[in-house]
Design a protein around this motif. Structure first.
Motif, PDB file in Angstrom:
ATOM      1  N   TYR A 153      -9.603   7.363  -0.491  1.00 26.28           N
ATOM      2  CA  TYR A 153      -8.616   5.302  -1.362  1.00 26.28           C
ATOM      3  C   TYR A 153      -8.490   5.845  -2.686  1.00 26.28           C
ATOM      4  O   TYR A 153      -8.962   6.939  -3.646  1.00 26.28           O
ATOM      5  N   GLY A 154      -6.878   6.395  -3.064  1.00 26.83           N
ATOM      6  CA  GLY A 154      -6.806   6.734  -4.709  1.00 26.83           C
ATOM      7  C   GLY A 154      -6.024   4.705  -4.431  1.00 26.83           C
ATOM      8  O   GLY A 154      -5.193   4.268  -4.242  1.00 26.83           O
ATOM      9  N   HIS A 155      -6.551   4.131  -6.071  1.00 32.56           N
ATOM     10  CA  HIS A 155      -6.004   3.011  -6.765  1.00 32.56           C
ATOM     11  C   HIS A 155      -5.074   3.028  -7.983  1.00 32.56           C
ATOM     12  O   HIS A 155      -5.185   4.330  -8.183  1.00 32.56           O
ATOM     13  N   ILE A 156      -4.084   2.457  -8.543  1.00 34.15           N
ATOM     14  CA  ILE A 156      -3.543   2.520  -9.766  1.00 34.15           C
ATOM     15  C   ILE A 156      -4.327   2.314 -10.702  1.00 34.15           C
ATOM     16  O   ILE A 156      -4.678   0.975 -11.067  1.00 34.15           O
ATOM     17  N   GLU A 157      -5.064   3.335 -11.804  1.00 31.61           N
ATOM     18  CA  GLU A 157      -5.859   2.688 -12.852  1.00 31.61           C
ATOM     19  C   GLU A 157      -5.402   1.637 -14.183  1.00 31.61           C
ATOM     20  O   GLU A 157      -6.322   0.217 -14.127  1.00 31.61           O
ATOM     21  N   ASP A 158      -4.349   1.394 -14.064  1.00 30.37           N
ATOM     22  CA  ASP A 158      -3.396   0.417 -14.873  1.00 30.37           C
ATOM     23  C   ASP A 158      -3.020  -0.752 -13.937  1.00 30.37           C
ATOM     24  O   ASP A 158      -2.126  -1.452 -14.461  1.00 30.37           O
TER      25      ASP A 158
ATOM     26  N   LEU B   7      -5.433  -2.608   7.426  1.00 28.75           N
ATOM     27  CA  LEU B   7      -4.140  -1.816   7.257  1.00 28.75           C
ATOM     28  C   LEU B   7      -2.994  -1.968   6.828  1.00 28.75           C
ATOM     29  O   LEU B   7      -2.333  -3.024   8.317  1.00 28.75           O
ATOM     30  N   LEU B   8      -1.456  -2.445   5.976  1.00 25.08           N
ATOM     31  CA  LEU B   8      -0.948  -3.034   5.498  1.00 25.08           C
ATOM     32  C   LEU B   8      -0.122  -2.282   6.328  1.00 25.08           C
ATOM     33  O   LEU B   8       1.300  -2.959   6.752  1.00 25.08           O
ATOM     34  N   ALA B   9       0.281  -0.667   5.977  1.00 27.33           N
ATOM     35  CA  ALA B   9       1.708   0.217   6.052  1.00 27.33           C
ATOM     36  C   ALA B   9       1.403   1.313   6.236  1.00 27.33           C
ATOM     37  O   ALA B   9       0.004   1.860   5.611  1.00 27.33           O
ATOM     38  N   GLN B  10       2.112   1.923   6.707  1.00 26.82           N
ATOM     39  CA  GLN B  10       1.187   3.107   6.507  1.00 26.82           C
ATOM     40  C   GLN B  10       2.810   4.517   7.252  1.00 26.82           C
ATOM     41  O   GLN B  10       3.669   3.736   7.557  1.00 26.82           O
TER      42      GLN B  10
ATOM     43  N   ALA C 169      -2.446 -12.559  -4.826  1.00 27.18           N
ATOM     44  CA  ALA C 169      -3.091 -13.000  -5.556  1.00 27.18           C
ATOM     45  C   ALA C 169      -4.567 -12.374  -6.509  1.00 27.18           C
ATOM     46  O   ALA C 169      -4.895 -12.446  -5.916  1.00 27.18           O
ATOM     47  N   GLY C 170      -4.014 -11.152  -7.121  1.00 22.77           N
ATOM     48  CA  GLY C 170      -5.361  -9.884  -7.884  1.00 22.77           C
ATOM     49  C   GLY C 170      -5.983  -8.704  -6.998  1.00 22.77           C
ATOM     50  O   GLY C 170      -6.114  -8.293  -6.894  1.00 22.77           O
ATOM     51  N   GLN C 171      -5.186  -8.593  -6.181  1.00 23.84           N
ATOM     52  CA  GLN C 171      -5.123  -7.241  -4.865  1.00 23.84           C
ATOM     53  C   GLN C 171      -3.975  -6.700  -5.394  1.00 23.84           C
ATOM     54  O   GLN C 171      -2.983  -6.599  -5.952  1.00 23.84           O
ATOM     55  N   THR C 172      -4.781  -5.005  -5.554  1.00 21.02           N
ATOM     56  CA  THR C 172      -3.556  -4.422  -5.896  1.00 21.02           C
ATOM     57  C   THR C 172      -3.940  -3.696  -4.526  1.00 21.02           C
ATOM     58  O   THR C 172      -4.911  -3.208  -3.960  1.00 21.02           O
ATOM     59  N   PRO C 173      -2.918  -2.548  -4.409  1.00 19.98           N
ATOM     60  CA  PRO C 173      -2.546  -1.654  -3.326  1.00 19.98           C
ATOM     61  C   PRO C 173      -3.752  -0.606  -3.288  1.00 19.98           C
ATOM     62  O   PRO C 173      -3.917   0.309  -4.536  1.00 19.98           O
ATOM     63  N   ARG C 174      -3.484  -0.126  -2.183  1.00 13.01           N
ATOM     64  CA  ARG C 174      -4.800   1.219  -2.463  1.00 13.01           C
ATOM     65  C   ARG C 174      -4.245   1.945  -1.078  1.00 13.01           C
ATOM     66  O   ARG C 174      -3.637   1.192  -0.155  1.00 13.01           O
ATOM     67  N   PHE C 175      -4.202   3.221  -1.760  1.00 14.26           N
ATOM     68  CA  PHE C 175      -4.081   4.883  -0.627  1.00 14.26           C
ATOM     69  C   PHE C 175      -4.877   4.878   0.484  1.00 14.26           C
ATOM     70  O   PHE C 175      -5.771   5.706  -0.814  1.00 14.26           O
ATOM     71  N   ILE C 176      -5.424   5.550   0.622  1.00 14.39           N
ATOM     72  CA  ILE C 176      -5.954   6.127   2.136  1.00 14.39           C
ATOM     73  C   ILE C 176      -4.885   7.248   3.054  1.00 14.39           C
ATOM     74  O   ILE C 176      -4.002   7.359   2.651  1.00 14.39           O
TER      75      ILE C 176
ATOM     76  N   ILE D 164      -0.836  11.649   6.980  1.00 18.55           N
ATOM     77  CA  ILE D 164       0.094   9.898   7.068  1.00 18.55           C
ATOM     78  C   ILE D 164      -0.602   9.494   5.942  1.00 18.55           C
ATOM     79  O   ILE D 164      -1.855   9.509   5.439  1.00 18.55           O
ATOM     80  N   LEU D 165       0.181   8.335   5.680  1.00 18.18           N
ATOM     81  CA  LEU D 165      -0.332   7.405   3.953  1.00 18.18           C
ATOM     82  C   LEU D 165      -0.521   6.378   4.388  1.00 18.18           C
ATOM     83  O   LEU D 165       0.017   5.671   4.867  1.00 18.18           O
ATOM     84  N   GLY D 166      -1.566   5.376   3.779  1.00 23.13           N
ATOM     85  CA  GLY D 166      -1.506   4.249   4.803  1.00 23.13           C
ATOM     86  C   GLY D 166      -1.741   3.851   2.869  1.00 23.13           C
ATOM     87  O   GLY D 166      -2.296   3.974   2.004  1.00 23.13           O
ATOM     88  N   ILE D 167      -1.783   2.202   3.570  1.00 22.78           N
ATOM     89  CA  ILE D 167      -1.830   0.945   2.377  1.00 22.78           C
ATOM     90  C   ILE D 167      -2.545  -0.052   2.526  1.00 22.78           C
ATOM     91  O   ILE D 167      -2.885  -0.994   3.882  1.00 22.78           O
ATOM     92  N   VAL D 168      -3.732  -0.940   2.005  1.00 24.48           N
ATOM     93  CA  VAL D 168      -4.558  -1.024   1.864  1.00 24.48           C
ATOM     94  C   VAL D 168      -4.912  -2.125   1.202  1.00 24.48           C
ATOM     95  O   VAL D 168      -4.397  -1.660  -0.382  1.00 24.48           O
ATOM     96  N   PRO D 169      -5.435  -3.517   0.585  1.00 22.64           N
ATOM     97  CA  PRO D 169      -5.495  -4.159  -0.161  1.00 22.64           C
ATOM     98  C   PRO D 169      -7.055  -3.440  -0.863  1.00 22.64           C
ATOM     99  O   PRO D 169      -7.753  -3.535  -0.328  1.00 22.64           O
TER     100      PRO D 169
END
Length: 833
Positions: free
Chosen positions: A241-246, A308-311, A330-337, A286-291
């Motif tokens: 999982y790759g998240h956005i620290e900021d 899985l929201l999109a890929q 609200a409060g969810q951040t995108p994570r990459f898989i 393939i790059l995917g996005i999950v909350p």
């Protein structure tokens, strides 16, 4: 035996028999029971002695209560295990044991049916969790998977694996509280959110990733890049999982967001051995996005709500912008898989260090080269992200889907609030409103207005009340109690939840309201059923029914060890396994193909993953992007029908090993509709007294040396022997795992049915099922379908109509699946309360 004891036994027997003779007809098996009890039990278990507080003097057929069932089960266990009569007492012959066991089991089956009977009438039931979510998605016009509304609900109870049986769908105080919280979250997040102008976020550095990655990423590029090294389904969690620290706080309000990612796929052409990574490098990354939600646990670990929201496919060796539009709460951040990424990143680094460390220059640690060194100089395959942009919430041109679905195209109108709320409530209750409904809605709305709420706030709180009403949560019947047949609105709801697992649409509601062509007319009902079967929403039925009938819901509950079946995890095989069964069922339904195809077929549906698991030629030509394809397996005697599908073979095993008994019971229950009696509670494991046996067949032969065990095993074991050439995840095998210091035992998949037919292998086993048990299978399929769609188990009184349905299905020479379903849907059973 002492004379006075013998006399008392004879007297007791005489009294019992005289009582039985005076009855018009003795219950089946009673004489067998009395003779056995009189000869072997009453000396120690009559009213005077009652050893172990067991008095069998008044024990008789028919069994009338739960206590009788418990006592009967205890007697069966003791006789089967030969623990009673005690060794010093006179012993019955094997034939006497078998005869009384049959009598006891038959009486137990009959008694259970009566005790659990609902009088051939469906108990009013609530919506199952999946029906609840489906219904809300229809009412609000958008998928709700990011909310996870039922994530904290109690685990759903099933009855014989079916999740629509009224008796099992209980409602606790805790669940009622969860309903209120779910309604509040849904309304506030989708209709009560504050208006907000779109904002922009741009992230170019500080891409910190935790634990083992922190030091290596700081050393290699000072957190300049976000890197994905492995698929998300691993044990080690190193770069899945790759998240956005900021951006841990997530988005400010629920809505649509545009996410742009500048990314590239690196080293898909690596010279390292592909076996290290357990992936197919011919497939583009393939790059995917999950909350993700930083308040719900580790942001770099799997979380309970992560659809899985999109890929998208990532370009090789060149950074390019990839654009996604996704819904975030609200409060969810995108994570990459990295869905098709390597199996385990940590293991990959260790293997590269072990096999390729001499390729690296510079200072090395005592243990060799680490991840930072490999990132700087090596060819470690991964996805690298350079920049991320987030924009939103994005306004929808015609207004939000939820606003339109709930209030209409004009949106909320304070002057029409009651009218709009009544219209929504009628859809939510799946029937016209009555005066009491209207009064309750108006009272709730007016009270909130009196409490100084704005009209919109009052309307939203009234919506919450509607979503907590029994009329919404339950399939509550409005049919007059005097009627045995369902009224049109109740019938519309039953049909809709049967075929779509969701509420009636406008056309079905119109049919329910019609006076000229009422839905209660079997011809109209059939027409609506045909329309609904042709609709894509029928997937709600297919998925739910297969989860219930074949117990595919439990697929993955007992997964294999990772070391023994890496592909099961690396390629997320459970999803592909389920999809094969769903597509196969849909093909039969769409084309009215024979239900015999369930038992044996010359085709199936596979994607690249299953083609590889099944060792089909298509494994070399299919790509992941191709999805599923129908393939011809006419010349392949290792597959065909349900019993050749990995989903069935996996769910009928325990993940570690296979057992002809376990799989035999599964086939007996789910294909033939015969539930074998359970073994005695104290029955020893099969391995406990089978010294000298080298295969499971030899172990079972020793086990069957006891005739009381053989009685059931001769019916169960052959059904499992035919499947022994499949391992716990459905891979073909000719030998069992090799034991220490011995050759791998060859598998013998031959067997003999209790009726005398023999088979040499899996292929012959299937063909015998088709030739001799198609009607048995059809009868069971009708029974399962009716239980699933009516919300109650079928009872003896239903068997006559089930036979009528079978006769109609049999007249369709192909035994068509759609014919079976349509005849069942228009049957008296389905149309009755």
């Amino acid at each position: 035996m002492k004379a006075h004891q013998h006399g008392r036994v004879v007297l007791a027997i005489g009294l019992w028999l005289s009582t039985a003779i005076t009855q018009a007809e003795a219950p089946p098996g009673q004489e067998v029971l009395f003779n056995f009890m009189g000869n072997y039990c009453l000396e120690c278990h009559d009213a005077d002695v009652a050893k172990g507080e067991r008095n069998f003097e008044l024990f008789e057929f028919p069994l009338k209560s739960e206590a009788d069932l418990i006592a009967a089960k205890e007697i069966v266990d003791q006789i089967t295990l030969k623990e009673m009569p005690p060794k010093k007492a006179d012993q019955p012959t094997d034939e006497e044991r078998l005869e009384v066991l049959r009598a006891l089991r038959n009486s137990m089956t009959a008694a259970r049916g009566k005790i659990e009977s609902t009088g051939a009438r469906t108990v009013m039931r609530r919506l199952s969790n999946r029906e609840y979510e489906n219904t809300l998605e229809v009412l609000f016009g958008r998928q709700l998977e990011t909310l996870g509304l039922t994530a904290d609900f109690p685990k759903e109870r099933t009855s014989r694996h079916i999740d629509t049986i009224g008796e099992s769908l209980v409602t606790s105080g805790f669940l009622l509280d969860q309903y209120f919280q779910a309604a509040h979250r849904l309304i506030e997040s989708r209709l009560g959110k504050p208006a907000m102008e779109p904002k922009d976020w741009h992230f170019t550095d500080n891409f910190r990733q935790y634990e083992e990655l922190t030091g290596s990423h700081k050393s290699a590029f000072n957190f300049k890049y976000l890197c994905l090294y492995e698929q998300p389904n691993t044990d080690t969690r190193q770069g899945g999982y790759g998240h956005i620290e900021d951006f841990l706080e997530g988005v400010p309000v629920s809505g649509l967001y545009d996410i742009k990612v500048k990314a590239t796929a690196l080293h898909r052409d690596t010279h390292y051995d592909p076996k290290i990574f357990q992936i197919d490098f011919s497939e583009k990354f393939i790059l995917g996005i999950v909350p993700g939600d930083a308040t719900k646990g580790h942001i770099h670990y799997p979380q309970g709500i992560e659809p899985l929201l999109a890929q998208a496919i990532v370009p090789d060796n060149t950074f390019e912008w990839l654009t996604f539009r996704v819904w975030l709460e609200a409060g969810q951040t995108p994570r990459f898989i990295f869905p098709n990424g390597p199996y385990e990143s940590r293991a990959s680094v260790i293997a590269i260090n072990k096999r390729y460390k001499d390729e690296f220059t510079g200072v090395k640690s005592v243990s060799g080269v680490g991840r930072a060194h490999i990132l700087k100089q090596g060819k470690l395959p991964h996805i690298r992200i350079d920049e991320i942009k987030v924009h939103g919430p994005v306004a929808e041109e015609t207004g939000s889907k939820e606003e339109i679905a709930v209030f209409g195209k004009e949106g909320f109108q304070a002057g029409k609030a009651i009218e709009q709320l009544n219209r929504f409530a009628s859809r939510a209750f799946r029937r016209p409103l009555n005066d009491a409904d209207r009064r309750s809605i108006k009272k709730t709305y007016d009270k909130r207005i009196a409490d100084k709420a704005t009209p919109r706030e009052a309307a939203l709180d009234t919506l919450k009340m509607i979503l907590c009403s029994p009329s919404f949560l339950y399939l509550a019947e409005i049919t007059d109690e005097k009627e045995t047949k369902l009224g049109p609105y109740d019938l519309a709801s039953r049909l809709s939840y049967a075929l779509w697992a969701s509420p009636p649409d406008d056309k079905l509601r119109s049919a329910a309201a019609s006076k000229t062509d009422p839905l209660t007319d079997p011809k109209v009902l059939r027409k609506q059923s045909e329309r609904m079967i042709a609709d894509p929403r029928v997937s709600g039925f297919i998925n739910g029914f297969l989860d219930s009938w074949l117990n595919l819901r439990d697929l993955g509950q007992m997964p294999p060890p990772r070391s023994a079946a890496r592909s099961y995890y690396a390629e997320n095989l459970p999803e592909s396994m389920k999809e094969e069964a769903r597509l196969f069922f849909k093909n039969l339904l769409d084309n009215n193909r024979s239900i015999g195809d369930f038992l044996d077929a010359d085709y199936t549906f596979v994607d690249k993953k299953l083609a590889k698991l099944y060792e089909l030629p298509e494994k070399d030509s299919l790509r992941l992007a191709d999805g599923f394809r129908r393939v011809d397996i006419a010349k392949n005697n290792r597959r065909g029908g349900l019993l050749g599908m990995a989903s069935v073979l996996t769910v009928s095993a325990n993940g570690v090993e296979t057992s002809p008994v376990t799989r035999g019971v599964w086939v007996s229950e789910n294909i033939l509709g015969v539930t074998p009696p359970p073994p005695p509670d104290e029955v020893p494991a099969i391995d406990s007294d089978v010294r000298g046996a080298t295969t499971i067949r030899e172990k079972l032969e020793k086990h069957r040396a006891d005739k009381t065990c053989a009685e059931c095993h001769r019916k169960i074991d052959p059904l499992g022997f035919g499947l022994e050439t499949f391992d716990p995840i459905g891979r073909w095998r000719d030998h069992y795992p090799k034991p220490k210091n011995a050759p791998a035992p060859k598998i013998d998949s031959s067997g003999e049915f209790p009726s005398g037919e023999t088979f040499k292998n899996f292929d012959e086993f299937k063909k015998h099922l088709v030739a001799t048990r198609k009607d048995v299978f059809a009868r069971h399929l009708i029974t399962e379908f009716l239980a699933y769609t009516t919300g109650r188990h079928m009872e003896p009184v239903d068997q006559f109509e089930i036979e009528d349905i079978l006769t109609k299905v049999r007249k369709d020479k192909q035994y068509g699946l759609r014919t079976l379903i349509l005849e069942s849907l228009t049957s008296e059973i389905f149309r009755s309360r």
